[in-house]
Design a protein around this motif. Structure first.
Motif, PDB file in Angstrom:
ATOM      1  N   SER A 170      11.235  -1.179  -4.140  1.00  0.00           N
ATOM      2  CA  SER A 170      11.958  -0.979  -5.398  1.00  0.00           C
ATOM      3  C   SER A 170      13.302  -0.289  -5.147  1.00  0.00           C
ATOM      4  O   SER A 170      14.336  -0.680  -5.690  1.00  0.00           O
ATOM      5  N   MET A 188       8.583   4.927 -12.060  1.00  0.00           N
ATOM      6  CA  MET A 188       7.739   4.045 -12.873  1.00  0.00           C
ATOM      7  C   MET A 188       7.011   3.039 -11.988  1.00  0.00           C
ATOM      8  O   MET A 188       5.810   2.775 -12.192  1.00  0.00           O
ATOM      9  N   THR A 189       7.701   2.487 -11.012  1.00  0.00           N
ATOM     10  CA  THR A 189       7.066   1.540 -10.091  1.00  0.00           C
ATOM     11  C   THR A 189       5.913   2.193  -9.341  1.00  0.00           C
ATOM     12  O   THR A 189       4.828   1.614  -9.198  1.00  0.00           O
ATOM     13  N   LEU A 191       4.151   4.868 -10.237  1.00  0.00           N
ATOM     14  CA  LEU A 191       3.059   5.203 -11.158  1.00  0.00           C
ATOM     15  C   LEU A 191       2.261   3.964 -11.550  1.00  0.00           C
ATOM     16  O   LEU A 191       1.035   4.003 -11.649  1.00  0.00           O
ATOM     17  N   ILE A 192       2.964   2.843 -11.767  1.00  0.00           N
ATOM     18  CA  ILE A 192       2.275   1.598 -12.130  1.00  0.00           C
ATOM     19  C   ILE A 192       1.382   1.142 -10.978  1.00  0.00           C
ATOM     20  O   ILE A 192       0.220   0.762 -11.185  1.00  0.00           O
ATOM     21  N   ALA A 193       1.904   1.187  -9.741  1.00  0.00           N
ATOM     22  CA  ALA A 193       1.127   0.749  -8.585  1.00  0.00           C
ATOM     23  C   ALA A 193      -0.112   1.619  -8.393  1.00  0.00           C
ATOM     24  O   ALA A 193      -1.231   1.114  -8.240  1.00  0.00           O
ATOM     25  N   GLY A 195      -1.486   3.677 -10.624  1.00  0.00           N
ATOM     26  CA  GLY A 195      -2.351   3.581 -11.803  1.00  0.00           C
ATOM     27  C   GLY A 195      -3.188   2.312 -11.810  1.00  0.00           C
ATOM     28  O   GLY A 195      -4.368   2.340 -12.181  1.00  0.00           O
ATOM     29  N   PHE A 196      -2.593   1.208 -11.403  1.00  0.00           N
ATOM     30  CA  PHE A 196      -3.333  -0.057 -11.370  1.00  0.00           C
ATOM     31  C   PHE A 196      -4.502   0.012 -10.393  1.00  0.00           C
ATOM     32  O   PHE A 196      -5.611  -0.408 -10.714  1.00  0.00           O
ATOM     33  N   SER A 238      -1.815  -8.381  -9.761  1.00  0.00           N
ATOM     34  CA  SER A 238      -1.281  -7.219  -9.051  1.00  0.00           C
ATOM     35  C   SER A 238       0.109  -7.510  -8.498  1.00  0.00           C
ATOM     36  O   SER A 238       0.979  -6.638  -8.486  1.00  0.00           O
ATOM     37  N   ILE A 241       3.011  -6.863 -10.910  1.00  0.00           N
ATOM     38  CA  ILE A 241       3.400  -5.474 -11.185  1.00  0.00           C
ATOM     39  C   ILE A 241       3.777  -4.747  -9.892  1.00  0.00           C
ATOM     40  O   ILE A 241       3.670  -3.521  -9.796  1.00  0.00           O
ATOM     41  N   HIS A 242       4.188  -5.526  -8.883  1.00  0.00           N
ATOM     42  CA  HIS A 242       4.729  -5.004  -7.627  1.00  0.00           C
ATOM     43  C   HIS A 242       3.699  -4.272  -6.774  1.00  0.00           C
ATOM     44  O   HIS A 242       4.047  -3.373  -6.000  1.00  0.00           O
TER      45      HIS A 242
END
Length: 411
Positions: A170, A188-189, A191-193, A195-196, A238, A241-242
């Motif tokens: 990113s 954000m990237t 946290l998304i990774a 969190g997923f 997955s 969402i990177h």
């Protein structure tokens, strides 16, 4: 060649020949798959009117190779359970941090010492830091080490690598392609990774009773369709969402390892893993241009030496922190020394951003050497440990009982 089916048939035949040859010579099969792919790739030499280059089928074989990565990581996940990872959560987080800090720092110093510009140094940092999850998974299965205690740490470092990769790509994409990268977007990237991955593991564990009922299917055909649907849907999502699709496949394997249908899944899926996994390494060989490697020989050799040192030091440090024996700690560092698919991603980013052309042949040769050397060294970790044993004796490490009981099949 213009016949796609014929090309695929020849590819499978060449892969089979490479596998038979490696068995005869008692070497790891992975280097043979890669080298035979290089020999017939779009960049190889045409022998007069006799053209064996795989050009028309290369994109399709590449797609089959992506499926191979999914099966390799999915089956690696089946060898574990979410419960085992949770118990090792702290040591995995510490071990992953140690691994990233040591290897990333050394790679940045190497790029700077080589006189590369800043963006190229950052690319080299990514190329040299992220290990190949596909090669690591294949080696662990081939050497029957999935039951070893250090394999939990290896798996954890692979997952930790992916979170780092998501954030790092990113940042670099913003710097190289857009000229900027906001702190908010990077956070954000990340946290998304993270969190997923946590969400899939937590929900998956809660849904084990439901999965047991859902998979209570007599027909093997329908059973496989349901498994494939879970695997490809979650792995594919997955990627959007990177989070690497391979890690999505690993997460599905970890969840299904908790179900009562584990043995049936393994029995039906393992042939797919072996077939598509072989195609992945062959497809990787197709991407390498042998004629472009000469200008990056010394740079690549220097990077390989530094990576071997960094991996060995970080593996031993991470293993000792987790209470593993010196032998198991050596296994950690050597098993994940191979570089592969993620390094190629970094090189492609450099190409898209118009960075120095040396990055492409450097990455190709560096990855090829470690893809060959990694499995060979992993097979010989017992002898590597014996050579290093005097160092462990002087440090008094491993003279007592390790904190974790070791159950090794081939250390």
């Amino acid at each position: 060649m213009n016949d796609l089916v014929f090309e695929i048939g020849l590819a499978i035949a060449l892969i089979a020949i490479a596998g038979l040859l490696s068995t005869k010579l008692r070497f790891s099969v992975i280097p043979f798959y890669i080298l035979v792919g290089m020999a017939v790739g779009p960049h190889s030499i045409q022998w007069g009117h006799f053209d064996l280059r795989f050009i028309e089928s290369a994109p399709f074989i590449d797609f089959l190779g992506r499926i191979g990565i999914l099966f390799l990581l999915f089956c690696l996940g089946l060898e574990f359970s979410i419960g085992r990872l949770i118990k090792s959560g702290r040591s995995i987080a510490v071990g992953g941090t140690i691994y990233i800090l040591i290897n990333f720092s050394l790679s940045l110093i190497f790029g700077w010492a080589a006189g590369l510009p800043l963006l190229e140094v950052l690319i080299v940092g990514g190329v040299m830091t992220i290990s190949s999850s596909a090669i690591a998974a294949k080696v662990l299965v081939d050497l029957k080490r999935t039951a070893n205690p250090e394999t939990e740490m290896i798996l954890g470092i692979i997952m930790f690598d992916d979170v780092f990769l998501a954030v790092y790509i990113s940042i670099l994409s913003g710097l190289i392609l857009n000229g900027s990268s906001s702190l908010g977007g990077v956070l954000m990237t990340a946290l998304i990774a993270l969190g997923f991955m946590l969400l899939v593991l937590v929900i998956g564990r809660k849904c084990v009773p439901l999965l047991n009922r859902m998979l209570n299917i007599r027909s093997n055909e329908l059973f496989l369709l349901v498994i494939f649907a879970l695997l490809f849907t979650i792995a594919g999502f997955s990627e959007t969402i990177h989070v690497a699709e391979a890690i999505g496949a690993l997460l599905v394997g970890l969840v299904l390892a908790e179900t009562a249908h584990l043995k049936r899944i393994e029995q039906l899926i393992f042939p797919f893993r072996d077939f598509f996994g072989a195609i992945f390494f062959f497809s990787f060989g197709l991407t390498i241009d042998p004629l472009s490697l000469g200008g990056a020989v010394w740079l690549s050799i220097g990077a390989v030496v530094l990576t071997l040192i960094g991996n060995l030091v970080s593996g031993m440090w991470a293993g000792r922190n987790a209470g593993l024996s010196p032998k198991a700690s050596v296994n950690i560092g050597i098993t994940i020394v191979a570089r592969g698919e993620f390094s190629i991603i970094m090189a492609n980013l450099a190409k898209a951003g118009g960075l120095l052309q040396i990055i492409q042949p450097f990455t190709a040769l560096y990855v090829l050497i470690l893809a060959i050397l990694g499995p060979l060294l992993t097979k010989e970790t017992k002898h590597i440990y014996r050579l290093m044993a005097p160092l462990f004796k002087r440090s008094r490490w491993g003279q007592g009982e390790p904190k974790k009981k070791e159950v090794t099949s081939e250390s």
